[in-house]
Enzyme design. Structure first.
Site, short mmCIF file in Angstrom:
data_model
loop_
_atom_site.label_atom_id
_atom_site.label_comp_id
_atom_site.label_asym_id
_atom_site.label_seq_id
_atom_site.Cartn_x
_atom_site.Cartn_y
_atom_site.Cartn_z
N GLU A 25 0.82 -1.22 0.00
CA GLU A 25 0.00 0.00 0.00
C GLU A 25 0.85 1.27 0.00
OE1 GLU A 25 -3.31 0.21 -0.29
OE2 GLU A 25 -3.42 -1.98 -0.43
N GLU A 65 -5.74 4.03 8.21
CA GLU A 65 -5.28 3.59 6.89
C GLU A 65 -5.26 2.07 6.82
OE1 GLU A 65 -4.42 3.53 3.09
OE2 GLU A 65 -4.71 5.46 4.11
N GLU A 72 -11.02 -2.27 1.87
CA GLU A 72 -10.86 -2.37 0.41
C GLU A 72 -10.61 -3.81 -0.02
OE1 GLU A 72 -7.77 0.40 -0.59
OE2 GLU A 72 -9.17 2.10 -0.62
#
Length: 114
Positions: A25, A65, A72
């Site tokens: 990420e 995050e 996601e």
């Protein structure tokens, strides 16, 4: 003893999650670097509780995050097809990161102005 065995496993699993987010990420890596800069500036410019506030909010941004990354991935696991609900879920996760970052920014402004 069972408690310590389970604690060890939790630490291993959590560390694996952080390592995976670091590798995969870009946003997570960006927030880590931003937090390192923020922490250095906080230690240099602020004192006491203000430093703790800035560091804590930075860690909260990283936690959000990570939660956004989990959301996601879960959405993508369910289906890779384009879906309005999937878009809304992902956008809400991203918005949660943004709101947390705004809180950190507000704390910085208040600490610097007062």
């Amino acid at each position: 003893m069972e408690f310590f065995k389970r604690l060890k496993l939790r630490v291993i699993w959590s560390s694996a999650g952080i390592a995976d987010a670091w590798r995969a990420e870009h946003s997570f890596r960006s927030w880590v670097w931003a937090n390192l800069v923020s922490a250095a500036l906080a230690v240099w410019l602020l004192e006491g509780a203000e430093i703790a506030l800035i560091l804590s909010l930075g860690v909260l941004v990283l936690a959000m995050e990570l939660a956004n990354t989990a959301l996601e991935r879960a959405v993508d696991l369910v289906s890779l097809e384009r879906s309005e609900l999937a878009r809304q879920a992902k956008d809400a996760g991203s918005a949660a990161v943004m709101v947390t970052a705004i809180a950190a920014g507000i704390a910085w402004v208040v600490c610097l102005v007062t």
